[in-house]
Design a protein around this motif. Sequence first.
Motif, PDB file in Angstrom:
ATOM      1  N   ASP A 248       0.875  -1.172   0.000  1.00  0.00           N
ATOM      2  CA  ASP A 248       0.000   0.000   0.000  1.00  0.00           C
ATOM      3  C   ASP A 248       0.914   1.224   0.000  1.00  0.00           C
ATOM      4  OD1 ASP A 248      -1.634   2.164   0.635  1.00  0.00           O
ATOM      5  OD2 ASP A 248      -2.975   0.961   1.880  1.00  0.00           O
ATOM      6  N   ASP A 250       0.390   4.430  -0.431  1.00  0.00           N
ATOM      7  CA  ASP A 250      -0.068   5.623   0.278  1.00  0.00           C
ATOM      8  C   ASP A 250       0.206   5.529   1.775  1.00  0.00           C
ATOM      9  OD1 ASP A 250      -0.973   6.781  -2.080  1.00  0.00           O
ATOM     10  OD2 ASP A 250      -2.983   5.898  -1.893  1.00  0.00           O
ATOM     11  N   ARG A 251      -0.047   4.373   2.357  1.00  0.00           N
ATOM     12  CA  ARG A 251       0.145   4.199   3.790  1.00  0.00           C
ATOM     13  C   ARG A 251       1.482   3.555   4.146  1.00  0.00           C
ATOM     14  NH1 ARG A 251      -4.870   1.273   6.351  1.00  0.00           N
ATOM     15  NH2 ARG A 251      -4.597  -0.143   4.564  1.00  0.00           N
ATOM     16  N   LYS A 274       4.882  -1.461   8.724  1.00  0.00           N
ATOM     17  CA  LYS A 274       5.002  -0.077   8.280  1.00  0.00           C
ATOM     18  C   LYS A 274       6.444   0.123   7.840  1.00  0.00           C
ATOM     19  CE  LYS A 274       3.569   4.338   8.170  1.00  0.00           C
ATOM     20  NZ  LYS A 274       2.421   4.849   7.417  1.00  0.00           N
TER      21      LYS A 274
END
Length: 277
Positions: A248, A250-251, A274
Amino acid sequence: MRSGKRKRRRGMTLVEVMTALPLFVLLSGGALFVMQNAVESFHRSEDYVSAPGWSSVERVFAFLETPAKHCGVGLPERWQTDLFSPPLPLYSMPAWSLWQKSVSVGDSVGGYGFRSTGADWGNTLRLVSCTPTGNILLKELQAEANVSVKSLFSGAVKEENTVDARLSVSWLLFPGTEVPVRLVREAASESPTVTARESLAVPWGTPVCRLLAMTVFVKNGTVYVDYHDGSHEQPVFHDVQALGFRFDEDRRLLSVRVQFAAGEKMLEVSRTWKLGL
């Protein structure tokens, strides 16, 4: 003598019994459902832990965790293909320079014929990260583009004198900057000669990291990694049937799922990180 009347206990009437019975059945059914789920969960846990691939799953996640957290450190979010290449000759351009970003997911056949899957799941991961060396800059590193300069580290960052620009072991990264630095001479010393494609100024005390470029995929039940350091693809974990990756952008979330066999069953475990923490 004192005479007393024995107080009679009042029992439940038929109406009360009939009223309470559905509630009793409901509660009993709920308790039975919970117990059944607990037993099934216990058996699933037994299947997971007893399967030969379970230990490989844990090692895969542990193996990917540190590169994921350091992904993109010391690099721009996206780069031009010549950021990692010497001015000449063009064949010296390393493979990861063509990736143009620190993480990409796609499909390949045994690591060959990579095709990006965008935001969808893919069976191959390409990752550019850094590995801390435990050393720091002892003096500020200033360099003009394509000009070789002497550096000074608190210790040697590698044992071999490899300076081939196509190999990941010939490159250094500095947190807080976006310009990779290439070792050009005395690579195994505390004061190697380095160069960069863009001008840079790195303050003293900055940690010195080695560039880590890796391609991860599964072939014939074995996880392979190509570090792009001249060692080519290396088998690292066995008993893994499939790997899945999804990013992902964007995140900045990287999801990884691992499939492994437990008898006749195919089990799957996933984890998400993350990136660039």
